[in-house]
Motif scaffolding. Structure first.
Motif, mmCIF file in Angstrom:
data_model
loop_
_atom_site.group_PDB
_atom_site.id
_atom_site.type_symbol
_atom_site.label_atom_id
_atom_site.label_comp_id
_atom_site.label_asym_id
_atom_site.label_seq_id
_atom_site.Cartn_x
_atom_site.Cartn_y
_atom_site.Cartn_z
ATOM 1 N N VAL A 1 0.834 -1.203 0.000
ATOM 2 C CA VAL A 1 0.000 0.000 0.000
ATOM 3 C C VAL A 1 0.868 1.251 0.000
ATOM 4 N N MET A 2 1.893 1.257 0.825
ATOM 5 C CA MET A 2 2.744 2.446 0.928
ATOM 6 C C MET A 2 3.507 2.684 -0.368
ATOM 7 N N GLN A 3 3.888 1.615 -1.053
ATOM 8 C CA GLN A 3 4.539 1.787 -2.349
ATOM 9 C C GLN A 3 3.570 2.385 -3.362
ATOM 10 N N ARG A 4 2.348 1.877 -3.379
ATOM 11 C CA ARG A 4 1.350 2.387 -4.320
ATOM 12 C C ARG A 4 1.028 3.858 -4.041
ATOM 13 N N MET A 5 1.044 4.254 -2.790
ATOM 14 C CA MET A 5 0.749 5.636 -2.433
ATOM 15 C C MET A 5 1.900 6.574 -2.754
ATOM 16 N N ALA A 6 3.111 6.025 -2.904
ATOM 17 C CA ALA A 6 4.295 6.836 -3.220
ATOM 18 C C ALA A 6 4.431 7.990 -2.233
ATOM 19 N N ILE A 7 4.538 7.655 -0.960
ATOM 20 C CA ILE A 7 4.543 8.640 0.121
ATOM 21 C C ILE A 7 5.838 9.453 0.092
ATOM 22 N N PRO A 8 5.750 10.769 0.015
ATOM 23 C CA PRO A 8 6.972 11.586 -0.011
ATOM 24 C C PRO A 8 7.658 11.629 1.356
ATOM 25 N N LEU B 1 0.667 13.190 -9.565
ATOM 26 C CA LEU B 1 1.001 11.946 -10.251
ATOM 27 C C LEU B 1 2.205 12.136 -11.162
ATOM 28 N N SER B 2 2.272 13.278 -11.810
ATOM 29 C CA SER B 2 3.411 13.566 -12.680
ATOM 30 C C SER B 2 4.701 13.728 -11.898
ATOM 31 N N ALA B 3 4.574 14.094 -10.625
ATOM 32 C CA ALA B 3 5.743 14.254 -9.759
ATOM 33 C C ALA B 3 6.172 12.946 -9.119
ATOM 34 N N GLY B 4 5.440 11.871 -9.394
ATOM 35 C CA GLY B 4 5.807 10.578 -8.845
ATOM 36 C C GLY B 4 5.233 10.302 -7.480
ATOM 37 N N THR B 5 4.182 11.033 -7.097
ATOM 38 C CA THR B 5 3.524 10.765 -5.827
ATOM 39 C C THR B 5 2.019 10.770 -6.054
ATOM 40 N N THR B 6 1.243 10.640 -4.990
ATOM 41 C CA THR B 6 -0.211 10.617 -5.089
ATOM 42 C C THR B 6 -0.806 11.515 -4.012
ATOM 43 N N THR C 1 -13.766 13.277 -4.211
ATOM 44 C CA THR C 1 -12.609 14.063 -4.582
ATOM 45 C C THR C 1 -11.537 13.205 -5.253
ATOM 46 N N TRP C 2 -10.646 13.872 -5.961
ATOM 47 C CA TRP C 2 -9.505 13.204 -6.575
ATOM 48 C C TRP C 2 -8.542 12.640 -5.533
ATOM 49 N N MET C 3 -8.683 13.064 -4.292
ATOM 50 C CA MET C 3 -7.742 12.629 -3.263
ATOM 51 C C MET C 3 -8.056 11.251 -2.703
ATOM 52 N N SER C 4 -9.017 10.549 -3.291
ATOM 53 C CA SER C 4 -9.454 9.263 -2.747
ATOM 54 C C SER C 4 -8.777 8.049 -3.371
ATOM 55 N N TYR C 5 -8.104 8.215 -4.488
ATOM 56 C CA TYR C 5 -7.746 7.061 -5.307
ATOM 57 C C TYR C 5 -6.253 6.745 -5.289
ATOM 58 N N ILE C 6 -5.962 5.430 -5.251
ATOM 59 C CA ILE C 6 -4.591 4.934 -5.198
ATOM 60 C C ILE C 6 -4.384 4.020 -6.404
ATOM 61 N N PRO C 7 -3.603 4.429 -7.394
ATOM 62 C CA PRO C 7 -3.452 3.636 -8.616
ATOM 63 C C PRO C 7 -2.995 2.208 -8.344
ATOM 64 N N LEU C 8 -3.614 1.272 -9.036
ATOM 65 C CA LEU C 8 -3.282 -0.165 -9.050
ATOM 66 C C LEU C 8 -3.698 -0.925 -7.789
ATOM 67 N N LEU C 9 -3.929 -0.247 -6.693
ATOM 68 C CA LEU C 9 -4.195 -0.938 -5.434
ATOM 69 C C LEU C 9 -5.451 -1.810 -5.450
ATOM 70 N N PRO C 10 -6.521 -1.445 -6.148
ATOM 71 C CA PRO C 10 -7.747 -2.250 -6.060
ATOM 72 C C PRO C 10 -7.586 -3.727 -6.424
ATOM 73 N N THR C 11 -6.605 -4.085 -7.256
ATOM 74 C CA THR C 11 -6.386 -5.502 -7.559
ATOM 75 C C THR C 11 -5.618 -6.207 -6.452
ATOM 76 N N GLU C 12 -5.125 -5.422 -5.479
ATOM 77 C CA GLU C 12 -4.296 -5.980 -4.405
ATOM 78 C C GLU C 12 -4.981 -5.946 -3.045
ATOM 79 N N LEU C 13 -5.766 -4.920 -2.795
ATOM 80 C CA LEU C 13 -6.549 -4.812 -1.553
ATOM 81 C C LEU C 13 -7.843 -4.086 -1.861
#
Length: 426
Positions: free
Chosen positions: A92-99, A257-262, A335-347
């Motif tokens: 999850v933390m990888q998918r979120m790309a936490i700065p 997303l363009s900056a490599g985070t979410t 809001t756009w702040m709700s979504y985490i790319p790719l995660l739904p297939t994992e959790l």
């Protein structure tokens, strides 16, 4: 303008919505008589079998429902709770790309005073980017020693101009926040109310809200729509700013997303810094810290409580459903702040909160909440029940359903406060 402001709050304050982007609709309470005069439309309840993306809905849902998500604890392959939590949390933390926000920032106490039976501190701290984060800390006026603590999250409410004031009450309270609290909190400042029960409570402005909001003066003039940053007394200017900020959400999300985070990653990073600050205080028992909030605050609760085990007790209000609900029914209400790319297939979404198992979690839902479908709120409850049961911790999870629209009213607050008391004091 009073009625106009009230109607704006009713239509736009459903925490977690994204204000008018193109011609997409916004949800609002079905009890709002202004809807018949408003161009905003609600999906007809007779359209329950249809998807908001038409015939692509079943196909999109099938992409993440062919099997149980790969990191779901409900899969028989996951037998050891500790191993699952470590692996799934890392994913999850990888998918979120936490700065990385660095170490603990210096905290400045801008004001200290007593009010409403509480000792209140108005704080601020500087993160590596943006203006200083402003926060409000509350605790009982005559408190002694180390107390249990609550990291309280304010809602979204379609209102980026305000943050901490949505759930607190201080002498300089903006009158618009009295309306907000009446609409969603039974007129109560719930952070004040729980502080009175013997907690140190910290409420910080979230990313893109209040002190952390994007200022009009900081974007190109061509993007300002002729607006300027309003003063706190300018209700009409605040309304226009909030409309602009809602329209700007997709731009901010795409840039992140363009900056490599979410957006969820930035949310979590900044909220975790607030948790660091709270736990470092000499008046806080860092072994007894909880978190909670409504809607946008419920989303932040899911992230913080699921990913940081310093949170010993969690109360998620008005933000619990499944990814399926977003796909087929409700992505446009959020809001756009709700979504985490790719995660739904994992959790699935509830399983993010489930990562805290066996630590206690309470979920409070409103049965007529337009932000979710009741069917998928109940499915989320079933998912979390299965996770906690498999971990032999069924007594540490509870979901309650309340009548009415999107809110965290007095009765719901009473149950939340009892839950906090049971697990942080008992």
């Amino acid at each position: 303008m009073k009625n106009t402001r009230r109607n704006f709050l009713k239509v736009s304050s459903l925490a977690g919505i994204s204000l008018t982007q193109g011609n997409w609709p916004i949800t609002a309470s079905h009890t709002d008589p202004t809807l018949s005069q408003n161009p905003i439309r609600i999906m007809n309840t007779t359209d329950q079998d249809l998807s908001i993306i038409g015939q692509y809905g079943p196909w999109a849902t099938a992409q993440m429902q062919k099997n149980l998500p790969s990191f779901s604890f409900r899969k028989k392959e996951w037998k050891d709770l500790g191993e699952w939590k470590k692996a799934a949390r890392n994913q999850v933390m990888q998918r979120m790309a936490i700065p990385d926000l660095g170490g603990l920032p210096p905290v400045k106490a801008n004001k200290k005073y007593t009010y409403d039976g509480l000792q209140i501190e108005e704080l601020s701290w500087q993160l590596p980017y943006g203006r200083p984060t402003e926060a409000i800390l509350l605790k009982p006026q005559n408190a002694q020693g180390r107390l249990p603590a609550i990291l309280a999250f304010h809602d979204h409410g379609g209102n980026k101009y305000f943050g901490t004031q949505k759930i607190t009450r201080i002498p300089s309270q903006n009158p618009l926040m009295a309306e907000h609290q009446k609409l969603y909190y039974s007129g109560l400042a719930w952070a004040n109310e729980i502080a009175k029960q013997g907690y140190v409570v910290l409420v910080a402005d979230a990313f893109d809200f209040a002190s952390r909001r994007i200022m009009l003066q900081d974007v190109p003039a061509s993007m300002r729509n002729g607006l300027t940053d309003p003063e706190p007394s300018n209700a009409d200017g605040i309304e226009k700013y909030n409309q602009w900020a809602g329209d700007h959400e997709h731009i901010l999300s795409k840039s992140l997303l363009s900056a490599g985070t979410t957006w969820p990653g930035v949310f979590f990073a900044e909220d975790r810094k607030a948790l660091d600050i709270l736990c470092a205080r000499t008046d806080v028992d860092a072994s007894r810290v909880g978190c909670g909030g409504l809607s946008g605050g419920g989303l932040r609760t899911v992230l913080m409580a699921g990913l940081d085990e310093r949170i010993k007790c969690a109360v998620c209000v008005g933000f619990m459903t499944t990814w399926k609900d977003f796909i087929l029914n409700k992505s446009y209400t959020h809001t756009w702040m709700s979504y985490i790319p790719l995660l739904p297939t994992e959790l699935d979404f509830p399983e993010i909160l489930g990562l805290r198992t066996p630590l206690p979690s309470l979920v409070l839902n409103d049965m007529e909440d337009d932000l979710f479908t009741l069917l998928e709120m109940k499915q989320a409850d079933q998912i979390l029940t299965e996770v906690y049961k498999k971990a032999n911790a069924a007594d540490r999870f509870k979901t309650s359903f309340y009548p009415g629209p999107h809110k965290f009213d007095a009765k719901m607050q009473a149950e939340a406060f009892e839950w906090f008391g049971k697990w942080l004091k008992g």
